[in-house]
Design a protein around this motif. Sequence first.
Motif, PDB file in Angstrom:
ATOM      1  N   VAL A   1       0.877  -1.483   0.135  1.00 49.76           N
ATOM      2  CA  VAL A   1       0.428   0.267  -0.213  1.00 49.76           C
ATOM      3  C   VAL A   1       1.579   0.681  -0.041  1.00 49.76           C
ATOM      4  O   VAL A   1       0.510   2.591  -0.479  1.00 49.76           O
ATOM      5  CB  VAL A   1      -0.854   0.151   1.233  1.00 49.76           C
ATOM      6  CG1 VAL A   1      -1.980  -0.952   1.178  1.00 49.76           C
ATOM      7  CG2 VAL A   1      -0.057   0.004   2.588  1.00 49.76           C
ATOM      8  N   ASN A   2       2.423   1.512   0.594  1.00 48.88           N
ATOM      9  CA  ASN A   2       3.000   2.395   0.689  1.00 48.88           C
ATOM     10  C   ASN A   2       3.957   2.500  -0.584  1.00 48.88           C
ATOM     11  O   ASN A   2       4.167   1.755  -1.007  1.00 48.88           O
ATOM     12  CB  ASN A   2       3.340   2.308   2.189  1.00 48.88           C
ATOM     13  CG  ASN A   2       2.370   1.806   3.449  1.00 48.88           C
ATOM     14  OD1 ASN A   2       1.458   3.222   3.582  1.00 48.88           O
ATOM     15  ND2 ASN A   2       3.547   1.403   3.954  1.00 48.88           N
ATOM     16  N   VAL A   3       3.638   3.638  -1.542  1.00 48.72           N
ATOM     17  CA  VAL A   3       4.607   4.206  -2.407  1.00 48.72           C
ATOM     18  C   VAL A   3       5.454   4.555  -2.003  1.00 48.72           C
ATOM     19  O   VAL A   3       5.513   5.756  -1.785  1.00 48.72           O
ATOM     20  CB  VAL A   3       4.056   4.837  -3.496  1.00 48.72           C
ATOM     21  CG1 VAL A   3       4.623   5.208  -4.166  1.00 48.72           C
ATOM     22  CG2 VAL A   3       2.000   3.977  -3.921  1.00 48.72           C
ATOM     23  N   SER A   4       6.849   3.886  -2.246  1.00 50.14           N
ATOM     24  CA  SER A   4       8.337   4.649  -1.623  1.00 50.14           C
ATOM     25  C   SER A   4       8.405   5.358  -3.128  1.00 50.14           C
ATOM     26  O   SER A   4      10.099   6.258  -3.234  1.00 50.14           O
ATOM     27  CB  SER A   4       9.079   3.735  -1.207  1.00 50.14           C
ATOM     28  OG  SER A   4       8.770   2.837  -2.060  1.00 50.14           O
TER      29      SER A   4
ATOM     30  N   VAL B   1       6.221   0.218  -4.709  1.00 47.62           N
ATOM     31  CA  VAL B   1       5.547  -0.506  -3.303  1.00 47.62           C
ATOM     32  C   VAL B   1       5.548  -1.392  -2.098  1.00 47.62           C
ATOM     33  O   VAL B   1       6.717  -2.232  -2.024  1.00 47.62           O
ATOM     34  CB  VAL B   1       3.869  -0.989  -3.573  1.00 47.62           C
ATOM     35  CG1 VAL B   1       2.986  -0.704  -2.400  1.00 47.62           C
ATOM     36  CG2 VAL B   1       3.722   0.182  -4.729  1.00 47.62           C
ATOM     37  N   SER B   2       6.069  -1.317  -1.338  1.00 45.98           N
ATOM     38  CA  SER B   2       6.593  -1.369   0.492  1.00 45.98           C
ATOM     39  C   SER B   2       5.635  -2.771   0.745  1.00 45.98           C
ATOM     40  O   SER B   2       4.493  -2.054   1.047  1.00 45.98           O
ATOM     41  CB  SER B   2       7.284  -1.069   1.362  1.00 45.98           C
ATOM     42  OG  SER B   2       6.358  -0.221   2.013  1.00 45.98           O
TER      43      SER B   2
ATOM     44  N   THR C   1       3.332  -4.417   3.976  1.00 45.59           N
ATOM     45  CA  THR C   1       3.383  -4.096   5.182  1.00 45.59           C
ATOM     46  C   THR C   1       3.702  -5.110   5.925  1.00 45.59           C
ATOM     47  O   THR C   1       3.976  -5.109   7.508  1.00 45.59           O
ATOM     48  CB  THR C   1       1.570  -3.819   5.442  1.00 45.59           C
ATOM     49  OG1 THR C   1       1.381  -3.220   4.670  1.00 45.59           O
ATOM     50  CG2 THR C   1       0.861  -3.433   6.456  1.00 45.59           C
TER      51      THR C   1
ATOM     52  N   SER D   1       9.776  -5.191  -1.101  1.00 50.59           N
ATOM     53  CA  SER D   1       9.293  -4.445  -1.502  1.00 50.59           C
ATOM     54  C   SER D   1       8.598  -4.731  -3.214  1.00 50.59           C
ATOM     55  O   SER D   1       9.450  -6.193  -3.313  1.00 50.59           O
ATOM     56  CB  SER D   1       9.647  -2.970  -2.123  1.00 50.59           C
ATOM     57  OG  SER D   1      10.922  -2.573  -2.624  1.00 50.59           O
TER      58      SER D   1
ATOM     59  N   GLN E   1      -0.418   6.761  -1.839  1.00 46.68           N
ATOM     60  CA  GLN E   1      -0.246   5.658  -0.865  1.00 46.68           C
ATOM     61  C   GLN E   1      -2.116   4.998  -1.431  1.00 46.68           C
ATOM     62  O   GLN E   1      -2.622   6.032  -2.190  1.00 46.68           O
ATOM     63  CB  GLN E   1      -0.122   6.172   0.434  1.00 46.68           C
ATOM     64  CG  GLN E   1      -1.353   6.385   1.188  1.00 46.68           C
ATOM     65  CD  GLN E   1      -0.727   6.570   2.469  1.00 46.68           C
ATOM     66  OE1 GLN E   1       0.339   6.641   2.655  1.00 46.68           O
ATOM     67  NE2 GLN E   1      -2.089   6.586   3.673  1.00 46.68           N
TER      68      GLN E   1
ATOM     69  N   SER F   1      -5.149   2.905   0.448  1.00 45.70           N
ATOM     70  CA  SER F   1      -5.211   2.724   1.367  1.00 45.70           C
ATOM     71  C   SER F   1      -5.944   0.635   1.802  1.00 45.70           C
ATOM     72  O   SER F   1      -5.593   0.168   2.470  1.00 45.70           O
ATOM     73  CB  SER F   1      -6.624   3.041   1.868  1.00 45.70           C
ATOM     74  OG  SER F   1      -8.314   2.551   1.128  1.00 45.70           O
TER      75      SER F   1
ATOM     76  N   ASP G   1      -7.361   2.525  -5.731  1.00 46.82           N
ATOM     77  CA  ASP G   1      -7.958   2.796  -4.446  1.00 46.82           C
ATOM     78  C   ASP G   1      -9.374   2.183  -3.836  1.00 46.82           C
ATOM     79  O   ASP G   1     -10.038   2.775  -4.143  1.00 46.82           O
ATOM     80  CB  ASP G   1      -7.476   3.555  -3.697  1.00 46.82           C
ATOM     81  CG  ASP G   1      -7.252   3.637  -1.833  1.00 46.82           C
ATOM     82  OD1 ASP G   1      -8.390   3.052  -1.198  1.00 46.82           O
ATOM     83  OD2 ASP G   1      -6.667   3.941  -1.658  1.00 46.82           O
TER      84      ASP G   1
END
Length: 120
Positions: free
Chosen positions: A27-30, A48-49, A51, A57, A79, A81, A102
């Motif tokens: 979910v978390n775009v780095s 994207v990492s 969770t 990633s 990101q 959700s 999303d």
Amino acid sequence: MSFQLKPGTTFQINDELIESFPWYDFVNVSGFSVNWYEGRSPTVKMTVSSTSQPERSAVIQLEKVTECKLPEMGLRLLQFSHLILENVRSEQWEDVRYRMYDLNFEEPAFRFKSGHVQIQ
């Protein structure tokens, strides 16, 4: 089918991957980039990492992107959700097979023809 998230593994985006891959965990775009090549549709690349496994990633590359909706950065960071990937061939958009979005916010959202996921 269970996916082994080993570094260096690459998966082609297809119907089986859509149903079986743990999308909810990414979910978390780095990292994010959009590349246009002369005379072709853009390519979107996201890192994207995970969770559940912070050391993992995935680099998701979407090819022949025909829709790219991003959230207003001031309101919400880039990101997901709850990341959803679905087959949208039945909607018969030209050169579109898949939609990534999303679930809760509708953005970010992408429509694209092909792509792959590489685990790092």
